[in-house]
Design a protein around this motif. Structure first.
Motif, mmCIF file in Angstrom:
data_model
loop_
_atom_site.group_PDB
_atom_site.id
_atom_site.type_symbol
_atom_site.label_atom_id
_atom_site.label_comp_id
_atom_site.label_asym_id
_atom_site.label_seq_id
_atom_site.Cartn_x
_atom_site.Cartn_y
_atom_site.Cartn_z
ATOM 1 N N ARG A 262 29.110 22.774 28.598
ATOM 2 C CA ARG A 262 29.952 22.301 27.492
ATOM 3 C C ARG A 262 31.410 22.270 27.917
ATOM 4 N N PHE A 263 32.161 21.329 27.384
ATOM 5 C CA PHE A 263 33.581 21.148 27.699
ATOM 6 C C PHE A 263 33.790 21.067 29.220
ATOM 7 N N PRO A 264 33.171 20.082 29.885
ATOM 8 C CA PRO A 264 33.242 20.027 31.354
ATOM 9 C C PRO A 264 34.644 19.788 31.891
ATOM 10 N N ILE A 265 35.434 18.921 31.244
ATOM 11 C CA ILE A 265 36.778 18.627 31.754
ATOM 12 C C ILE A 265 37.656 19.863 31.674
ATOM 13 N N GLU A 266 37.632 20.543 30.523
ATOM 14 C CA GLU A 266 38.446 21.745 30.364
ATOM 15 C C GLU A 266 38.004 22.838 31.344
ATOM 16 N N SER A 267 36.694 22.969 31.524
ATOM 17 C CA SER A 267 36.186 23.993 32.438
ATOM 18 C C SER A 267 36.592 23.711 33.875
ATOM 19 N N LEU A 268 36.465 22.457 34.296
ATOM 20 C CA LEU A 268 36.876 22.094 35.650
ATOM 21 C C LEU A 268 38.385 22.245 35.830
ATOM 22 N N ALA A 269 39.143 22.000 34.762
ATOM 23 C CA ALA A 269 40.596 22.102 34.846
ATOM 24 C C ALA A 269 41.055 23.547 35.024
ATOM 25 N N VAL A 270 40.418 24.492 34.314
ATOM 26 C CA VAL A 270 40.874 25.881 34.381
ATOM 27 C C VAL A 270 40.219 26.653 35.517
ATOM 28 N N TRP A 271 39.148 26.114 36.103
ATOM 29 C CA TRP A 271 38.433 26.900 37.106
ATOM 30 C C TRP A 271 39.266 27.224 38.338
ATOM 31 N N PRO A 272 40.116 26.310 38.863
ATOM 32 C CA PRO A 272 40.981 26.714 39.976
ATOM 33 C C PRO A 272 41.872 27.897 39.631
ATOM 34 N N VAL A 273 42.353 27.949 38.384
ATOM 35 C CA VAL A 273 43.191 29.067 37.949
ATOM 36 C C VAL A 273 42.366 30.348 37.862
ATOM 37 N N VAL A 274 41.164 30.256 37.269
ATOM 38 C CA VAL A 274 40.278 31.416 37.156
ATOM 39 C C VAL A 274 39.880 31.926 38.536
ATOM 40 N N ASN A 275 39.461 31.019 39.383
ATOM 41 C CA ASN A 275 39.008 31.404 40.716
ATOM 42 C C ASN A 275 40.138 32.021 41.536
ATOM 43 N N SER A 276 41.321 31.431 41.448
ATOM 44 C CA SER A 276 42.466 31.938 42.200
ATOM 45 C C SER A 276 42.901 33.308 41.685
ATOM 46 N N MET A 277 42.864 33.496 40.382
ATOM 47 C CA MET A 277 43.247 34.780 39.811
ATOM 48 C C MET A 277 42.258 35.872 40.220
ATOM 49 N N ALA A 278 40.967 35.548 40.178
ATOM 50 C CA ALA A 278 39.950 36.516 40.587
ATOM 51 C C ALA A 278 40.130 36.883 42.058
ATOM 52 N N PHE A 279 40.405 35.893 42.899
ATOM 53 C CA PHE A 279 40.596 36.161 44.316
ATOM 54 C C PHE A 279 41.844 37.002 44.566
ATOM 55 N N LEU A 280 42.892 36.762 43.786
ATOM 56 C CA LEU A 280 44.133 37.515 43.939
ATOM 57 C C LEU A 280 43.884 39.010 43.733
ATOM 58 N N PHE A 281 43.121 39.360 42.703
ATOM 59 C CA PHE A 281 42.892 40.765 42.391
ATOM 60 C C PHE A 281 41.819 41.403 43.277
ATOM 61 N N ARG A 282 40.976 40.588 43.902
ATOM 62 C CA ARG A 282 39.943 41.159 44.777
ATOM 63 C C ARG A 282 40.286 41.011 46.262
ATOM 64 N N SER A 283 41.442 40.445 46.568
ATOM 65 C CA SER A 283 41.801 40.161 47.963
ATOM 66 C C SER A 283 41.850 41.424 48.810
ATOM 67 N N GLY A 284 42.324 42.522 48.239
ATOM 68 C CA GLY A 284 42.344 43.773 48.988
ATOM 69 C C GLY A 284 40.950 44.232 49.365
#
Length: 437
Positions: A262-284
């Motif tokens: 559901r809401f594919p455009i919105e999901s694809l739009a925010v996923w780079p932000v979600v993925n990058s934020m998750a990686f930022l906090f797990r990078s260590g």
């Protein structure tokens, strides 16, 4: 055998970990930074969605060369091994470049983007342009990781961090120039910024390793156990590459699923932000695997991993469960309030992701020290398979919003991998492989 270090304390483990963590943290910043620039350009949702698809596909193509750093650190000992592995690395770089070129062919990309992922035509077009501009991106990564491994082997990890700083500065300057002077589309701005950063880092890594390479090439002796034949190097490298390929496949797999929810455009739009934020906090936590290997992954290392992972997850919770979420998603990441609403719940679901990264790193380090890398590859395969199944049920059976279903699937897959490694350790403990002194 290798001289054993005295049992490390929490302090010594953290001091050993900090330079590695700083390098990964700087690398993690590039995703949110580029996404924030793309989010501030015209047609932000389309640009973010296309950029996310292009980078996910590029990561998948580059996955076979991700372990070249580990390979060069382990195998390059003298002139013969340097020349043999360099030849092998050049072959891999050529292979991934051909893969990117094939993906960029219009009929192939249309099949992947519009039929498999289900992207609207305008987003697929922007993603195609961005992907085509990144044809040489994987090869540049392979080139610099080869020389970074040589730096790591000679304990010059600060130079690796210097290269990362050069990459961030170049990427930032390129993104700002293309976005606000050349006024290029958002997805293309992001892709060219990533490409320029990696190319400059690759050149810098080669220059910083120049003196070491000269001394290696000048050596005449061949160390015992050196792998010189290409098939022997391939036999050594394949399990490492398979682990990397499976891990990298997770990103595109989730991206493919987002277009079906559901809401594919919105999901694809925010996923780079979600993925990058998750990686930022797990990078260590990503850096902690090398800590576990270098410090023999004893109980003190495990306790330190739990401590640092808990702190990272608590820090993430502090952002996504408080008004700081508005600051992060709207002011820093540049999302509109509407898009920010689609990013909040996926990040809340992923609060435990940083802690799991630290735990998995220590678990993998133990098996690598035992020379049982197939167990690590199997765990990664279980993670990918569980993620795919969870994504199917979340988006198909339960009809979740794409980004929410993607977060649920990622967390489920990571938990499954950790449980598998824990069960393997409890049921089939193996003696530590002793290294010749």
């Amino acid at each position: 055998m290798r001289a054993r270090m005295s049992r490390p304390t929490v302090r010594t483990v953290i001091l050993f970990w900090l330079p590695l963590a700083a390098t990964w943290f700087m690398m993690a910043l590039e995703g949110p930074y580029i996404a924030a620039i793309v989010a501030r350009l015209p047609h932000a949702a389309r640009g973010l969605a296309a950029f996310g698809v292009a980078t996910s596909l590029a990561w998948l193509i580059e996955s076979p060369i991700m372990m070249l750093l580990s390979a060069s650190a382990a195998l390059v000992r003298d002139r013969a091994s340097y020349l043999a592995l360099r030849r092998f690395a050049h072959g891999l770089n050529a292979l991934v470049t051909v893969g990117m070129a094939i993906l960029a062919l219009p009929p192939v990309f249309d099949l992947v983007a519009e039929r498999l992922i289900g992207l609207p035509h305008d987003i697929a077009r922007d993603a195609h342009i961005a992907t085509a501009s990144m044809i040489f991106w994987p090869a540049a990564i392979g080139y610099r990781r080869f020389y970074q491994g040589i730096l790591v082997r000679h304990h010059l990890t600060r130079r690796v961090a210097y290269g990362t700083m050069i990459r961030l500065v170049t990427m930032s300057a390129t993104a700002a120039l293309l976005a606000f002077v050349a006024h290029l589309p958002g997805a293309l701005v992001g892709a060219l910024a990533l490409l320029s950063g990696v190319v400059f880092e690759a050149v810098a890594s080669r220059l910083m390793a120049r003196e070491i390479v000269q001394s290696i090439v000048a050596s005449e002796t061949v160390a015992a156990g050196t792998l010189l034949r290409q098939r022997d190097i391939a036999r050594f490298y394949f399990p490492l590459a398979l682990t990397s390929i499976l891990a990298m496949a997770v990103g595109p797999l989730v991206t493919f699923g987002l277009g079906r929810g559901r809401f594919p455009i919105e999901s694809l739009a925010v996923w780079p932000v979600v993925n990058s934020m998750a990686f930022l906090f797990r990078s260590g936590g990503v850096a902690f695997q090398e800590v576990g290997i270098a410090l023999d992954s004893d109980r003190q290392v495990g306790r330190t991993a739990l401590l640092l992972g808990s702190i990272a997850s608590l820090a993430l919770a502090l952002v996504v469960l408080t008004p700081l979420q508005t600051v992060w998603f709207e002011r820093f990441s540049g999302l509109t309030p509407h898009l920010a609403g689609f990013a909040v719940w996926p990040m809340r679901i992923l609060i435990l992701f940083p802690l799991l990264e630290y735990i998995l790193s220590v678990q993998r380090a133990r098996w690598i020290l035992d020379h049982r890398t197939r167990v690590v590859s199997t765990a990664t395969a279980i993670e990918a398979g569980t993620l795919a199944a969870a994504l199917f049920f979340a988006l198909g059976r339960f009809n979740m919003i794409g980004a929410v279903g993607g977060a649920v699937a990622m967390l489920t897959g990571r938990v499954a991998a950790s449980i598998y490694l824990y069960i393997c350790r409890r049921l089939a403990p193996v003696a530590r492989v002793q290294e010749a002194s």
